[in-house]
Design a protein around this motif. Structure first.
Motif, mmCIF file in Angstrom:
data_model
loop_
_atom_site.group_PDB
_atom_site.id
_atom_site.type_symbol
_atom_site.label_atom_id
_atom_site.label_comp_id
_atom_site.label_asym_id
_atom_site.label_seq_id
_atom_site.Cartn_x
_atom_site.Cartn_y
_atom_site.Cartn_z
ATOM 1 N N ILE A 254 16.698 -51.325 101.011
ATOM 2 C CA ILE A 254 15.848 -52.068 101.941
ATOM 3 C C ILE A 254 14.500 -52.402 101.301
ATOM 4 O O ILE A 254 13.856 -53.390 101.659
ATOM 5 N N PHE A 255 14.077 -51.603 100.313
ATOM 6 C CA PHE A 255 12.827 -51.905 99.609
ATOM 7 C C PHE A 255 12.939 -53.208 98.841
ATOM 8 O O PHE A 255 11.961 -53.955 98.715
ATOM 9 N N ALA A 256 14.149 -53.520 98.326
ATOM 10 C CA ALA A 256 14.349 -54.783 97.607
ATOM 11 C C ALA A 256 14.236 -55.970 98.561
ATOM 12 O O ALA A 256 13.635 -56.999 98.222
ATOM 13 N N ILE A 257 14.816 -55.845 99.753
ATOM 14 C CA ILE A 257 14.695 -56.916 100.740
ATOM 15 C C ILE A 257 13.248 -57.067 101.189
ATOM 16 O O ILE A 257 12.760 -58.187 101.424
ATOM 17 N N GLY B 158 19.245 -56.007 93.084
ATOM 18 C CA GLY B 158 17.999 -55.473 93.615
ATOM 19 C C GLY B 158 16.802 -56.032 92.866
ATOM 20 O O GLY B 158 15.768 -56.379 93.472
ATOM 21 N N ILE B 159 16.926 -56.142 91.539
ATOM 22 C CA ILE B 159 15.861 -56.747 90.734
ATOM 23 C C ILE B 159 15.727 -58.235 91.066
ATOM 24 O O ILE B 159 14.611 -58.773 91.144
ATOM 25 N N TYR B 160 16.862 -58.917 91.268
ATOM 26 C CA TYR B 160 16.802 -60.329 91.644
ATOM 27 C C TYR B 160 16.022 -60.521 92.951
ATOM 28 O O TYR B 160 15.227 -61.462 93.092
ATOM 29 N N ALA B 161 16.259 -59.647 93.912
ATOM 30 C CA ALA B 161 15.569 -59.757 95.199
ATOM 31 C C ALA B 161 14.056 -59.596 95.024
ATOM 32 O O ALA B 161 13.264 -60.357 95.595
ATOM 33 N N LEU B 162 13.654 -58.620 94.233
ATOM 34 C CA LEU B 162 12.225 -58.422 93.994
ATOM 35 C C LEU B 162 11.617 -59.615 93.265
ATOM 36 O O LEU B 162 10.488 -60.036 93.573
ATOM 37 N N ALA B 163 12.366 -60.175 92.316
ATOM 38 C CA ALA B 163 11.854 -61.325 91.567
ATOM 39 C C ALA B 163 11.727 -62.561 92.451
ATOM 40 O O ALA B 163 10.795 -63.363 92.282
ATOM 41 N N ASN B 164 12.639 -62.729 93.403
ATOM 42 C CA ASN B 164 12.574 -63.889 94.288
ATOM 43 C C ASN B 164 11.373 -63.853 95.221
ATOM 44 O O ASN B 164 10.929 -64.891 95.710
ATOM 45 N N GLY B 165 10.852 -62.653 95.470
ATOM 46 C CA GLY B 165 9.756 -62.523 96.427
ATOM 47 C C GLY B 165 8.431 -63.060 95.942
ATOM 48 O O GLY B 165 7.632 -63.573 96.732
ATOM 49 N N GLY B 166 8.171 -62.959 94.657
ATOM 50 C CA GLY B 166 6.882 -63.420 94.136
ATOM 51 C C GLY B 166 5.726 -62.596 94.687
ATOM 52 O O GLY B 166 5.849 -61.401 94.954
ATOM 53 N N TRP B 167 4.592 -63.251 94.873
ATOM 54 C CA TRP B 167 3.386 -62.554 95.319
ATOM 55 C C TRP B 167 3.431 -62.230 96.806
ATOM 56 O O TRP B 167 3.094 -61.122 97.213
ATOM 57 N N PHE B 168 3.819 -63.195 97.625
ATOM 58 C CA PHE B 168 3.738 -63.018 99.077
ATOM 59 C C PHE B 168 5.080 -63.205 99.783
ATOM 60 O O PHE B 168 5.134 -63.268 101.003
ATOM 61 N N GLY B 169 6.175 -63.306 99.042
ATOM 62 C CA GLY B 169 7.493 -63.303 99.629
ATOM 63 C C GLY B 169 7.960 -64.654 100.136
ATOM 64 O O GLY B 169 7.183 -65.602 100.286
#
Length: 469
Positions: free
Chosen positions: A339-342, A307-318
């Motif tokens: 779903i918040f992580a995605i 879940g943390i990895y997903a948030l980190a991959n998004g950056g500023w604008f995804g």
């Protein structure tokens, strides 16, 4: 045109007071042709100086803007539009994210890519109908529904534990099959039952002036709530018990429970929570995953870390809508609990902050409705619903961020799950109905109906002599 007429009509009414403060006084009119006073030359329009009535550095404009924002924020319909618009935006964005996050999961299970989205869309359509019904129901009808709904919820919670009727999903026995691919989770409807029943109970006790005694604050509210919590915990659903406990705290807080009594209830509840956690290895392992950055030896923190990895991959604008990497089998439950992580991976920090802002607006509007009403039932119900939605959002988002243990609760109005969406949308309908009854809100809504304002203005206009303008 005379100079005094120019000064009397320049600018909108109240502009001087808004810019210069209530103590400001307009300057006397200067006779036509007179020389400007000392220190005022070059300050008029077209002379290069700041416009008259505006403070240096834009302070006057900021003050006027702040005053207009305050007036708009204090309008009678502010809470109504925040609840209606905020819940609608959260639901629509949730549908989009469910469609994006669930496609790979559906294909892995041998289903159509739109399988979960179609079920969620159907639940949203039914939930919208429930929302409209709840927004139109009188308070008397809501109070009459409180006890039957509580009894039905308790019966269904018992029925879940009957072999052959209840279904076990992810280790929790909290579901009843409705035939085909549809299941119902009675614990979700127990939240709504506790809100209505608790609000009715406290309102009747307040009418009889009994809430000044501690025993009437606790009995039977706390024992009945603990019975519901016990029935839910038999199925192993710790997350729903946490949210239901927050609803209990919200009711006691709005009812004005003394700090000592409130602390006692929290202490007893906390002791029971520690007991339930200590007696379950699964729950203890979830505590170990708070703030984890490595899946661990047995991958026990796999979901939390990814879940943390997903948030980190998004950056500023995804990475873009549909471009998530973690939903390709790496992150379990990407369309429900995480779903918040995605959302963070595909829409970035901007998308997650937008979701947080919508929930914050919804929470503020609910608190405002509870604080402005004069009806005790409305105050307790609005406070409990607001506590329910905001607490569940905090528990879900906190787990995704690694700040809280994973509780297995969906993000309200956002995550996949019809059993959670239907009672939540009915509760939103209650908030909309309560917001319409705020002081001045009903009259303001009546004025916004087509033709009402024009007819009202026509009645106020006096007939003038022929040819007068």
């Amino acid at each position: 045109m005379h100079a005094d007429h120019v000064h009397a009509t320049a600018g909108p009414p109240g502009a001087w007071t808004a810019l210069r403060g209530p103590s400001a006084r307009p300057r006397p009119a200067r006779p036509s042709g007179a020389a400007p006073a000392r220190g005022t030359a070059g300050r008029g329009p077209g002379t290069g100086g700041p416009p008259r009535g505006r403070l240096p550095g834009g302070q006057g404009g900021l003050r006027a803007l702040h005053a207009r924002a305050r007036r708009a924020w204090d309008r009678p319909l502010t809470a109504y539009y925040l609840i209606l618009g905020g819940s609608l935006l959260i639901t629509v964005l949730g549908l989009v994210m469910v469609y994006s996050a669930s496609q790979i999961k559906a294909l892995q299970n041998g289903l159509a890519p739109t399988y979960f989205f179609r079920k969620q869309l159907l639940a949203a359509a039914i939930g919208t109908a429930l929302l409209l019904v709840a927004a139109r129901l009188p308070v008397k009808v809501l109070r009459a529904l409180a006890y039957p709904l509580l009894a039905v919820s308790a019966f269904l919670l018992v029925l879940v534990q009957v072999p052959g009727i209840g279904e076990t999903i992810n280790g929790n026995t909290n579901w009843i099959s409705l035939g085909g691919p549809f299941q119902a989770q009675p614990s979700e409807f127990a939240k709504l039952a506790l809100v209505l029943w608790g609000a009715d109970l406290l309102a009747r006790k307040q009418h009889k002036k009994l809430l000044t005694q501690w025993k009437h604050l606790l009995v039977p509210l706390v024992p009945v709530t603990f019975v519901l919590l016990g029935l839910i915990m038999v199925g192993g659903d710790m997350g729903t018990t946490v949210v239901l406990t927050f609803v209990l705290f919200g009711l006691l807080w709005v009812a004005g429970a003394p700090t000592r009594l409130f602390a006692g209830v929290i202490g007893v509840t906390g002791a029971l929570a520690v007991l339930f956690i200590k007696t379950s290895a699964n729950r203890m392992s979830r505590l170990d995953c708070i703030g984890a950055t490595d899946p661990g030896a047995n991958d026990q923190c796999w979901q939390a870390v990814h879940g943390i990895y997903a948030l980190a991959n998004g950056g500023w604008f995804g990475a873009g809508l549909g471009a998530s990497v973690e939903k390709w089998g790496e992150l379990p439950e990407p369309h429900t609990d995480f779903i918040f992580a995605i959302t963070g991976e595909e829409l970035g920090l901007a998308g997650t902050l937008s979701v947080l802002a919508l929930f914050a607006a919804l929470g503020y509007a609910g608190i405002r409705v509870a604080g402005r009403t004069e009806d005790p039932f409305v105050r307790y119900a609005a406070g409990a619903v607001t506590t329910w939605i905001t607490a569940q959002a905090v528990v879900n988002i906190g787990a995704v961020l690694g700040l809280l243990p994973i509780a297995g609760v969906p993000l309200p109005l956002f995550s996949y799950g019809g059993s959670a969406l239907l009672p939540t949308m009915f509760a939103i309908g209650l908030l909309i109905a309560f917001a319409r009854d705020e002081p001045g809100a009903r009259a303001a809504l009546a004025m916004r109906q087509p033709g009402v304002r024009w007819k009202t203005m026509r009645r106020r206009v006096k007939k003038r002599p022929s040819g007068e303008r």
